[in-house]
Design a protein around this motif. Structure first.
Motif, PDB file in Angstrom:
ATOM      1  N   GLY A 307       0.816  -1.214   0.000  1.00 35.54           N
ATOM      2  CA  GLY A 307       0.000   0.000   0.000  1.00 35.54           C
ATOM      3  C   GLY A 307       0.846   1.259   0.000  1.00 35.54           C
ATOM      4  N   PRO A 308       0.275   2.351  -0.486  1.00 37.54           N
ATOM      5  CA  PRO A 308       1.007   3.617  -0.535  1.00 37.54           C
ATOM      6  C   PRO A 308       1.186   4.219   0.854  1.00 37.54           C
ATOM      7  N   PRO A 309       2.142   5.118   1.011  1.00 42.02           N
ATOM      8  CA  PRO A 309       2.340   5.781   2.310  1.00 42.02           C
ATOM      9  C   PRO A 309       1.206   6.757   2.591  1.00 42.02           C
ATOM     10  N   PRO A 310       1.093   7.239   3.831  1.00 42.34           N
ATOM     11  CA  PRO A 310       0.036   8.225   4.137  1.00 42.34           C
ATOM     12  C   PRO A 310       0.208   9.469   3.276  1.00 42.34           C
ATOM     13  N   PRO A 311      -0.882  10.126   2.917  1.00 35.78           N
ATOM     14  CA  PRO A 311      -0.776  11.341   2.106  1.00 35.78           C
ATOM     15  C   PRO A 311      -0.097  12.458   2.896  1.00 35.78           C
ATOM     16  N   ALA A 312       0.600  13.304   2.168  1.00 37.50           N
ATOM     17  CA  ALA A 312       1.266  14.433   2.833  1.00 37.50           C
ATOM     18  C   ALA A 312       0.244  15.350   3.494  1.00 37.50           C
ATOM     19  N   ARG A 313      -0.923  15.426   2.874  1.00 41.15           N
ATOM     20  CA  ARG A 313      -1.991  16.270   3.431  1.00 41.15           C
ATOM     21  C   ARG A 313      -3.311  15.505   3.317  1.00 41.15           C
ATOM     22  N   PHE A 314      -3.879  15.132   4.435  1.00 39.06           N
ATOM     23  CA  PHE A 314      -5.115  14.348   4.440  1.00 39.06           C
ATOM     24  C   PHE A 314      -6.321  15.265   4.273  1.00 39.06           C
ATOM     25  N   ALA A 315      -7.167  14.952   3.307  1.00 41.12           N
ATOM     26  CA  ALA A 315      -8.422  15.684   3.086  1.00 41.12           C
ATOM     27  C   ALA A 315      -9.556  14.879   3.698  1.00 41.12           C
ATOM     28  N   ASP A 316     -10.183  15.429   4.720  1.00 44.32           N
ATOM     29  CA  ASP A 316     -11.226  14.719   5.466  1.00 44.32           C
ATOM     30  C   ASP A 316     -12.571  14.861   4.753  1.00 44.32           C
ATOM     31  N   PRO A 317     -13.152  13.762   4.268  1.00 38.02           N
ATOM     32  CA  PRO A 317     -14.445  13.858   3.574  1.00 38.02           C
ATOM     33  C   PRO A 317     -15.598  14.227   4.499  1.00 38.02           C
ATOM     34  N   ASP A 318     -15.400  14.104   5.813  1.00 37.99           N
ATOM     35  CA  ASP A 318     -16.431  14.530   6.758  1.00 37.99           C
ATOM     36  C   ASP A 318     -16.403  16.038   6.984  1.00 37.99           C
ATOM     37  N   ALA A 319     -15.320  16.683   6.590  1.00 32.92           N
ATOM     38  CA  ALA A 319     -15.193  18.143   6.713  1.00 32.92           C
ATOM     39  C   ALA A 319     -14.510  18.673   5.455  1.00 32.92           C
ATOM     40  N   PRO A 320     -15.161  18.537   4.308  1.00 30.56           N
ATOM     41  CA  PRO A 320     -14.519  18.903   3.044  1.00 30.56           C
ATOM     42  C   PRO A 320     -14.502  20.408   2.831  1.00 30.56           C
ATOM     43  N   SER A 321     -13.739  20.819   1.836  1.00 29.72           N
ATOM     44  CA  SER A 321     -13.766  22.216   1.409  1.00 29.72           C
ATOM     45  C   SER A 321     -15.139  22.519   0.811  1.00 29.72           C
TER      46      SER A 321
END
Length: 404
Positions: A307-321
């Motif tokens: 699996g890929p490493p954790p993203p550098a910046r996590f985008a939370d779908p429960d609190a999206p832009s």
């Protein structure tokens, strides 16, 4: 009886829609090479899986009655190689799997091979949550993660998730009576590799390398970004009480999710939260070690399951832009408006054709010959002899209606 059966039982989100679309559209070519993909409609194996496991599925289970027995009978009647494929078969119980294998000829002279396509949990977990949303779920990402990490695994969501994703358990249920060399694991390559690498692996395990197939697909199950996924969840909250499944599927899942929002590829991608990542990696590592010990045929590389490493910046779908969700919503509204305009044009065309048919019918009523026949029939119906003559005439014409 088939000489050889390749039974592909999952897992979801491992290129299965692509594989099944290629197999379905290339049935004549496959048949020329002695390979049967038994399906008269694209979802025939899905219905067969529903029937085998008696799964409720938004009313589709009614259409599925008897589907597995029909599919299995077609496989048994074929003399060469047959292929069966659907990802929800992964959740079958051991007794259901045993019934399926026996009905396909296992134990009666047919060489049955089990195929399981697998992808790392780091990508599978968010993909499964998204699939739940595309099937009308309202569950937040945080709640979904909490439920699947609960050791008790109680409830619909954990039961389904682990049923189709816990690779060693799937192999136990489906492969306990098969030799390891007849059990094939196809690993999904990590992101960034050649686009056709997964197909090459499928092609190898299904013996299709020497078969020239049309690989352009019509049906796929693409992924959505974070704001698009959040939008689908909000739409579910707004329409679940008003749209039935037969309307939801074409409008929300197909038109909005698959055909419109999936094209927004610049949005932040759905990923595991950094704090959940180590748990998923550790579990996957334990699975890989167990698979290595069992000696299955691996098509690909088990290291793909890291699996890929954790993203550098996590985008939370429960609190999206909110801006990104609004932009996605504009695209969704545009797609719905265009679809509505298309339907209005189609309805106007049909209405015009119906009006013309009515006018043509009225013109036929006004012809003297029609009025004469109508008057003659009324007179004949008034008498016993006339009624018998009419009955004789209708029998001669082979008609059973009361019209002349």
């Amino acid at each position: 009886m088939s000489e050889r059966v390749l039974l592909h039982v999952g897992t979801p989100k491992t290129g299965t829609s692509y594989l099944q679309d290629v197999l379905f559209r290339n049935r004549p070519t496959l048949a020329e090479h002695g390979i049967l993909y038994p399906a008269e409609r694209f979802d025939e194996h899905f219905l067969a899986a529903l029937d085998l496991m008696r799964l409720p599925w938004g009313g589709l289970e009614v259409q599925a009655v008897g589907a597995w027995d029909r599919l299995a009978a077609a496989v048994r009647e074929h003399d060469g190689t047959a292929v069966v494929s659907h990802e929800i078969l992964a959740t079958a119980s051991r007794s259901q799997a045993d019934r399926a294998l026996a009905s396909l000829g296992h134990g009666s002279g047919t060489e049955v091979h089990l195929v399981l396509s697998v992808r790392d949990l780091v990508r599978q977990i968010p993909a499964e949550w998204q699939e739940n949303l595309k099937h009308r779920s309202l569950l937040s990402y945080a709640t979904f993660l909490e439920q699947i990490r609960d050791p008790a695994r109680e409830g619909r969501i954990p039961t389904w998730f682990w049923g189709v994703q816990e690779v060693p358990d799937i192999l136990d249920r489906w492969g306990h009576d098969l030799p390891p060399e007849r059990i094939h694991l196809v690993t999904v390559p990590p992101p960034g590799g050649p686009r056709d690498l997964l197909w090459q692996r499928f092609s190898r395990v299904f013996g299709l390398d020497d078969v020239e197939l049309d690989l352009e697909v019509e049906r796929v199950n693409p992924s959505l970004g974070v704001p698009e996924t959040a939008l689908i969840r909000r739409i579910n909250r707004a329409v679940n009480g008003e749209l039935d499944s037969s309307t939801y599927r074409p409008l929300v899942r197909e038109l909005l999710a698959h055909q419109t929002l999936s094209r927004r590829t610049r949005s932040p991608r759905l990923a595991l939260p950094p704090d959940v990542h180590p748990w998923a990696r550790d579990l996957q590592t334990a699975w890989v070690a167990e698979i290595r010990e069992r000696g299955y045929d691996v098509v690909g590389d088990l290291d793909d399951l890291t699996g890929p490493p954790p993203p550098a910046r996590f985008a939370d779908p429960d609190a999206p832009s909110q801006r990104q969700v609004a932009n996605a919503a504009v695209d969704a509204i545009r797609a719905l408006l265009l679809e509505n305009a298309r339907r209005v044009v189609a309805e106007d065309t049909l209405r015009a054709e119906l009006d013309e048919a009515h006018r043509a019918l009225e013109r036929s009523y006004l012809r003297p010959t029609y009025r004469w026949r109508e008057k003659t029939v009324r007179r004949l119906q008034d008498g016993r002899l006339g009624t018998r003559l009419l009955e004789t005439y209708r029998r001669a014409r082979g008609r059973s209606s009361e019209s002349a």
